[in-house]
Design an enzyme around this catalytic site. Structure first.
Site, PDB file in Angstrom:
ATOM      1  N   GLY A 213       0.931  -1.037   0.038  1.00 60.56           N
ATOM      2  CA  GLY A 213      -0.111   0.049  -0.071  1.00 60.56           C
ATOM      3  C   GLY A 213       0.804   1.173  -0.031  1.00 60.56           C
ATOM      4  O   GLY A 213       2.012   1.163  -0.272  1.00 60.56           O
ATOM      5  N   LYS A 231       4.248  -5.792   8.951  1.00 57.37           N
ATOM      6  CA  LYS A 231       4.045  -4.548   8.078  1.00 57.37           C
ATOM      7  C   LYS A 231       5.158  -3.658   7.977  1.00 57.37           C
ATOM      8  O   LYS A 231       5.819  -3.400   9.176  1.00 57.37           O
ATOM      9  CB  LYS A 231       2.973  -3.761   8.625  1.00 57.37           C
ATOM     10  N   ASP A 332      -9.393   6.796   9.630  1.00 58.95           N
ATOM     11  CA  ASP A 332      -9.204   6.153   8.305  1.00 58.95           C
ATOM     12  C   ASP A 332      -9.865   4.860   7.977  1.00 58.95           C
ATOM     13  O   ASP A 332      -9.294   3.782   7.622  1.00 58.95           O
ATOM     14  CB  ASP A 332      -7.687   6.027   7.966  1.00 58.95           C
TER      15      ASP A 332
END
Length: 502
Positions: A213, A231, A332
């Site tokens: 992303g 991540k 978000d």
């Protein structure tokens, strides 16, 4: 006064002087001129002795010259009349015995200044040389130490979290579940100790990349055989990494519907840096991926919706105690930031933009982050820039607008009467695939449009109630929107009416 110098002899005794001895002592009493060295019974600056007359010149502290005349007794005078240089002191003495008042004609001179300067300069030169030598040796040792340390680091595998033999702080046989339960029972409530986190990060084996992303990449890894998600943030996203790590380690943050945090660490050298966030691994992936490939029955729809809002409710709720949890807004929310577990429930992820409410000071803790939320899910008050950034409840209500859109995504994939729609993003029929602020502002703020409901929803009681629920979440006026707790209770009642256990 002590006189520890030697003599320059008078004419009568120059021969003796050349041989390094004092003049022969007189055979009778000798009268001498005295100055600055007169005995108490002296008359007319005169003294008498059976030894020598002397004159001495010396330099005082101010650089002036002091002349002293007087008598030396026979005992010890031979030694005092010898000229022995004294370090850091300029002085000279002459002795005589030839006749009375012979020292009146003695004029000793100070030794040249250059002798002392040379001696002092020589000392300073030696001191400087020694200092430079010692510093040079130390510098060489430091350079050697740094070089070998650098070579040792270079010899390590470049893979940043390769398996290392560093299991000192984690006993063999301990699972991640064991470690997390121990940390919770310890009373800290803020996750694993940092040393344990770093050890886990070092021991993880990266298996395969499962996502990418704007923030970085997501990898599936393994720690002692257990699957974990890693991540890996881009270095430009350090603020997001720091914020997400901080939020996950908030006291009492752990919840079954919040993505389980395991560890965070920074890896790298001076030339490269990688930021890791290690969490539970969920093979179903995001809610977005899950809905694209999976259709739902009523129970599956309610499980996804109820578990999602349960996680959001935990985020939004402040816990007041000695080890309290602040209220947190996500900022978000979207289907790509919600993960689906094996049991068909959801957990909320990606807290890099989250804000905290500091109840003690009544302030909003906003992260110093240039990143903004996803335009497609932004509420009207964000799009038209009317959101009150100093009022925490504004962020809570903004989350609820986004959650209303997520409910719409879920409900569309629920089969009723044998009919189901293909998965689509909210506003798919009203804006481009990558909408701009202007696109969203025109649709959401000016035209006040919202995603449309399929006709079949009106003939299914559960879907009809879901439609009503999402409309109350995405209301144009933030104050009119439902809270997460209200939505959670409504979904629980819907499940009871359908005789569904969540």
């Amino acid at each position: 006064m002590p006189l520890l110098s030697s003599s320059k002899l008078s004419m009568e005794s120059r021969k003796e002087d050349s041989e390094g001895t004092a003049p022969a002592p007189p055979q009778k009493k000798l009268s001498c001129q005295c100055h600055h060295h007169c005995p108490e019974d002296s008359v007319n600056s005169t003294c008498s002795t059976d030894g020598y007359c002397f004159t001495i010149i010396e330099e005082d502290d101010s650089g002036g010259h002091l002349v002293t005349k007087g008598c030396l007794g026979l005992e010890g005078s031979d030694f005092q009349c010898r000229d022995t240089p004294i370090p850091h002191q300029r002085r000279s003495i002459e002795c005589c015995t030839g006749q009375d008042y012979c020292n009146k004609h003695l004029h000793p001179t100070l030794p040249p200044l250059k002798n002392r300067d040379f001696a002092e300069g020589n000392i300073h030169h030696k001191a400087l040389l020694i200092s430079v030598t010692v510093c040079s040796i130390l510098l060489v040792l430091i350079i050697i130490f740094c070089y070998f340390r650098y070579k040792r680091q270079e010899a390590r595998p470049r893979y940043s979290i390769g398996l290392e033999q560093d299991e000192t702080y984690i006993p063999p046989g301990e699972s991640l579940k064991d470690l997390i339960e121990q940390s919770q029972s310890s009373g800290s409530g803020s996750g694993l100790p940092l040393l344990v986190q770093r050890t886990i990060a070092k021991q993880i084996q990266m298996v395969k990349q499962i996502g990418k992303g704007r923030y970085g990449e997501v990898w599936m890894g393994k720690w002692r055989g257990e699957k974990v998600a890693v991540k890996v943030f881009f270095t430009t996203e350090e603020a997001s990494w720091f914020r997400e790590t901080e939020i996950y380690q908030t006291v009492l943050m752990r919840h079954e519907n919040i993505l389980g945090f395991i560890a965070a660490d920074i890896k790298g050298t001076g030339s490269w840096t990688q930021l890791y966030l290690i969490t539970d691994y969920h093979e179903n992936g995001s809610l977005y991926d899950y809905l694209k490939s999976t259709t739902l029955d009523t129970k599956g729809m309610l499980k996804l919706a109820y578990s999602s809002v349960s996680g959001l409710c935990h985020l939004h709720t402040g816990i007041f105690s000695t080890q309290g949890k602040p209220a947190i807004a996500h900022r978000d929310l979207k289907s790509k930031n919600i993960l689906v577990k094996k049991n068909g429930t959801c957990c909320i992820a990606d807290l890099g933009l989250a804000v905290k409410f500091i109840s003690d000071t009544n302030e909003v803790d906003i992260p110093p982050n240039t990143r903004v939320g996803t335009k497609r899910y932004m509420p009207p008050e964000v799009l038209d820039e009317s959101l009150n950034r100093n009022h925490f409840q504004s962020y809570i209500m903004a989350d609820m607008y986004s959650f209303g859109l997520i409910l719409w995504e879920i409900a569309r994939r629920c089969v009723s009467g044998g009919i189901v729609e293909e998965y689509q993003l909210p506003y798919h029929d009203l804006v481009p695939s990558d909408p701009s602020y202007e696109d969203m502002r025109e649709i959401v703020c000016i035209k006040r449009l919202r995603p449309s409901f399929p006709n079949r929803w009106s003939s299914d009681e559960c879907l009809r109630q879901m439609g009503k629920l999402m409309m109350e979440c995405w209301a144009h006026n933030p104050a009119s929107r439902l809270t997460a707790l209200r939505v959670k209770k409504t979904l629980a009642k819907m499940s009871e009416s359908q005789d569904i256990k969540l």
